[in-house]
Each structure stands twice: as C-alpha cells, then as structure tokens.
Scaffold this motif. Sequence first.
Motif, mmCIF file in Angstrom:
data_model
loop_
_atom_site.group_PDB
_atom_site.id
_atom_site.type_symbol
_atom_site.label_atom_id
_atom_site.label_comp_id
_atom_site.label_asym_id
_atom_site.label_seq_id
_atom_site.Cartn_x
_atom_site.Cartn_y
_atom_site.Cartn_z
ATOM 1 N N ASP A 1 0.846 -1.204 -0.099
ATOM 2 C CA ASP A 1 0.180 -0.116 -0.085
ATOM 3 C C ASP A 1 0.770 1.037 0.131
ATOM 4 N N LEU A 2 0.609 2.098 -0.870
ATOM 5 C CA LEU A 2 1.587 3.193 -1.318
ATOM 6 C C LEU A 2 1.341 4.363 -0.220
ATOM 7 N N HIS A 3 0.369 4.371 0.546
ATOM 8 C CA HIS A 3 -0.017 5.765 1.168
ATOM 9 C C HIS A 3 -1.063 5.506 2.516
ATOM 10 N N SER A 4 -0.385 5.567 3.849
ATOM 11 C CA SER A 4 -1.119 5.792 4.845
ATOM 12 C C SER A 4 -0.623 6.935 5.845
ATOM 13 N N ASP A 5 -1.677 7.634 6.397
ATOM 14 C CA ASP A 5 -1.362 8.795 7.329
ATOM 15 C C ASP A 5 -1.282 8.231 8.984
ATOM 16 N N THR A 6 -1.168 7.053 9.131
ATOM 17 C CA THR A 6 -1.090 6.703 10.532
ATOM 18 C C THR A 6 0.048 7.302 11.377
ATOM 19 N N ASP A 48 -11.237 -1.684 6.426
ATOM 20 C CA ASP A 48 -9.499 -1.329 6.972
ATOM 21 C C ASP A 48 -8.541 -2.212 6.330
ATOM 22 N N THR A 49 -7.368 -1.999 6.669
ATOM 23 C CA THR A 49 -6.371 -2.849 5.844
ATOM 24 C C THR A 49 -6.519 -4.419 6.138
ATOM 25 N N SER A 50 -7.120 -4.805 7.386
ATOM 26 C CA SER A 50 -7.215 -6.179 7.500
ATOM 27 C C SER A 50 -8.474 -6.966 6.686
ATOM 28 N N LYS A 51 -9.073 -6.104 6.032
ATOM 29 C CA LYS A 51 -10.101 -6.873 5.014
ATOM 30 C C LYS A 51 -9.715 -6.432 3.609
ATOM 31 N N LEU A 52 -8.564 -6.376 3.350
ATOM 32 C CA LEU A 52 -8.072 -6.167 1.810
ATOM 33 C C LEU A 52 -8.370 -7.310 0.867
ATOM 34 N N ARG A 54 9.355 -13.770 4.462
ATOM 35 C CA ARG A 54 7.918 -13.850 3.986
ATOM 36 C C ARG A 54 7.739 -15.354 3.365
ATOM 37 N N ARG A 55 8.780 -15.699 2.389
ATOM 38 C CA ARG A 55 8.925 -16.730 1.744
ATOM 39 C C ARG A 55 8.933 -17.906 2.518
ATOM 40 N N GLY A 56 9.553 -17.766 3.730
ATOM 41 C CA GLY A 56 10.028 -18.688 4.822
ATOM 42 C C GLY A 56 8.830 -18.726 5.988
ATOM 43 N N ASN A 57 7.987 -18.049 5.728
ATOM 44 C CA ASN A 57 6.792 -18.049 6.483
ATOM 45 C C ASN A 57 7.005 -17.563 7.905
ATOM 46 N N GLN A 58 7.861 -16.429 7.906
ATOM 47 C CA GLN A 58 8.058 -15.623 8.929
ATOM 48 C C GLN A 58 7.062 -14.426 8.645
ATOM 49 N N LEU A 59 6.262 -14.019 9.753
ATOM 50 C CA LEU A 59 5.396 -13.013 9.426
ATOM 51 C C LEU A 59 5.972 -11.541 9.710
ATOM 52 N N LYS A 60 6.452 -10.980 8.775
ATOM 53 C CA LYS A 60 7.142 -9.702 8.954
ATOM 54 C C LYS A 60 6.507 -8.680 7.843
ATOM 55 N N THR A 61 6.478 -7.344 8.439
ATOM 56 C CA THR A 61 5.847 -6.414 7.729
ATOM 57 C C THR A 61 6.891 -5.274 7.464
ATOM 58 N N GLY A 62 6.955 -5.045 6.338
ATOM 59 C CA GLY A 62 8.083 -3.694 5.874
ATOM 60 C C GLY A 62 7.430 -2.511 6.099
ATOM 61 N N ALA A 63 8.103 -1.224 6.693
ATOM 62 C CA ALA A 63 7.664 -0.097 6.591
ATOM 63 C C ALA A 63 8.591 1.063 6.003
ATOM 64 N N LEU A 64 7.964 1.834 5.018
ATOM 65 C CA LEU A 64 8.716 2.929 4.414
ATOM 66 C C LEU A 64 8.352 4.253 4.575
ATOM 67 N N ASN A 97 -2.520 -9.432 5.355
ATOM 68 C CA ASN A 97 -1.447 -9.878 4.330
ATOM 69 C C ASN A 97 -0.464 -8.991 3.819
ATOM 70 N N VAL A 98 -0.584 -7.706 4.462
ATOM 71 C CA VAL A 98 0.377 -6.415 3.845
ATOM 72 C C VAL A 98 1.799 -6.846 4.065
ATOM 73 N N ALA A 99 2.510 -6.784 2.699
ATOM 74 C CA ALA A 99 3.811 -7.074 3.087
ATOM 75 C C ALA A 99 4.651 -5.870 3.386
ATOM 76 N N LEU A 100 4.416 -4.647 2.709
ATOM 77 C CA LEU A 100 4.916 -3.486 2.868
ATOM 78 C C LEU A 100 3.899 -2.099 2.855
#
Length: 339
Positions: free
Chosen positions: A3-8, A294-298, A116-126, A33-36
């Motif tokens: 997702d390219l934009h959130s103001d959280t 919300d983002t949990s329901k993508l 994530r390919r190794g089934n580790q639940l990680k999320t990127g933040a930019l 299931n958001v990766a980034l």
Amino acid sequence: IVDLHSDTLLWQRDMLDRAERGHVDLPRLEEGNVALQIFSSVTKTPKGQNYDANSGDTDNITLLTVAQLQPPRTWTSLLERSLWHAEKLHRAVAKADGKLIDITDPADIDVLLAARRGNQLKTGALLSIEGLQDLEGDIRNLNRLHEAGFRMAGLAHFFDNDVAGSMHGTRKYGLTWLGREVVPRMEELGMIVDIAHCSHACVADILKMARRPVVSSHGGVQATCKVNRNLTDDEIRGLAATGGVIGIGYWDAAVCDTSPASVARAMKHVRDLVGIQYVALGSDYDGATTVRFDTSKLVQVTQALLDAGFSDDDIRAAMGGNALRVIRAGIVPLTPPAR
C-alpha cells in the motif's frame, strides 16, 4: 501486498497494538497480509480544508501536535514534525521483535521477501512525505529527511507551497525554482517523486523532467470519478511513460463511492489505457477519509478484481508486484552528475 499511502503516523496511537479506531496498525496489516506499508508524514493542513481552493495561511496540525504532547520542537517546525514521525516509526520497529522492518534500500526488501517466503510474519515500513513544505524553503533539509529514512515525497498537499502548486491551492502553479532543484535532487538521493495532490501544471512540469519512475501514491482517475485531484488520461499516459505506478484509493473522492467494485473499476481503466504494470494500491488510510474496510479486510479488493475479470497474474501485479518494482528501482541513489 503493498500500500503506497497511509497517514497513521499523524495520530497518537501505538502502531503495534490493534486499535478500535482508524485503519492501520501492525496486527491489522498482518491480518490483511500486507508485506509493505508506506507511512506518510503530514505536517500541515489548512482550516476549512476542501478540494477546490485553500491557502497556506492556517494550520490544523499545530494544535494537534500540542494536544498529543509531542516534543515542543514540533510545535513550530514542519521539518521537526517529519523528523518526529520518522522517530515514531523507528521506535515501533525497535519494539516489534522483528515483525516490523524499516525499508530504506533494496537489500531490506530482499530480507523482507525472503522472510515471508520462509513463513515468517514480517511487514515492511517505508517513510514518505505529504507535501515538501517541511523543507522550510531549504533544499539542504532534503538530505536530513533522507538520512532520517524518508524514501518518497509528494511535492504539495492541500495548499500551494514554495516547492510546487497544489490541485487544491489558490494559484495552482507548477514547480517553483526551488521545486525544479528538488526533483533532480530527490532522484539523485533515491527518493521517489510522488505527484499526488499536485496541480495539473505541477504534474506536467514533473513529467517533463523526470528521469526515474514517478508515482501517484493515492487517488483515482477522472474517467471513472471526475474529481479535480484525480488523474486525466493524458496524465496517466505521462506517468506510465516514466515507468511509475498509480495507487488507487478506496474513499469516495478517489473512486466516487466506497465500494470495492469502484476500486476495481478505476484499476481496470488504468489497465486498459496503459497496462496492468502501472496499477497499484493507494489507500489513504488514516487520512481523515471514510472507507468501507480497513487494511485487515483487503481481501475485498482481491475479490472485486476477480469479479471484474482480472487474471491471477494481473491481481498479483496490482496488489503489490508493480509497487515493489518501482520502489526497488526508485530508492537506489544515482551517482550525482558532475557540476
């Protein structure tokens, strides 16, 4: 999913805890299931904010910084507000036990995707910026923002500033002399140029001079929702010519209602006009927007794309593959030209 934009970061919430308000936090990113996720820094918004004409003479965010008991340095400095947002994100990453990862270069993306390919639940933040009024008129501050981790920036937000005109400003001019220095400097540093909220003149100026992919991080297209901030077909073609992506939002002013079907319709228009490789997600979550999910329901967006006849490969591209391609390329610094 990207997702390219959130103001959280604007709000006083713990990103690591599931909240009962707003749209984004780490638990809900994991459920969706958001990766980034790209987190934007909002530093100033006008009172009476509207889509047609706003001056930069007033500011809603100053009161918010005081009410949220932010450091006093943020009460008067737009630059310090962005640096505080970066600090907030870095603190969340440090407390997340490896579940949240700062993304500042392509190697970070490689680590994230391998995990994530190794089934580790990680999320990127930019980190991104919504309006370069936080430069406070000094291009040297771009280096400070880059050093703090910012890798994307929109030149204007809801008012004209000393870098560029806004689609919602009073004059709606193009790039200023400072803006014409900022764009190539961003490209040299490895900061992606975002045209969201830019005036039509600003968009035209950027597309003429861009040497790297340009993004529209959040918005819609005028062909399916005729709102002034949405892109015309000519602007879509111009952005595609840079190799960038268009992040489609989920709120009413982006797609003219809040249904997932309308999100899919806007994506279909971009796909049919220039190709699926230019389609991306740009939620504008937590940006004072009204959305249906919300983002949990993508999964609702995925289902809408399936219902609209998108192929599995098209859906993979639109939901994140295209954005990853552009981010990976855009955050690599260029060798500065000889001067």
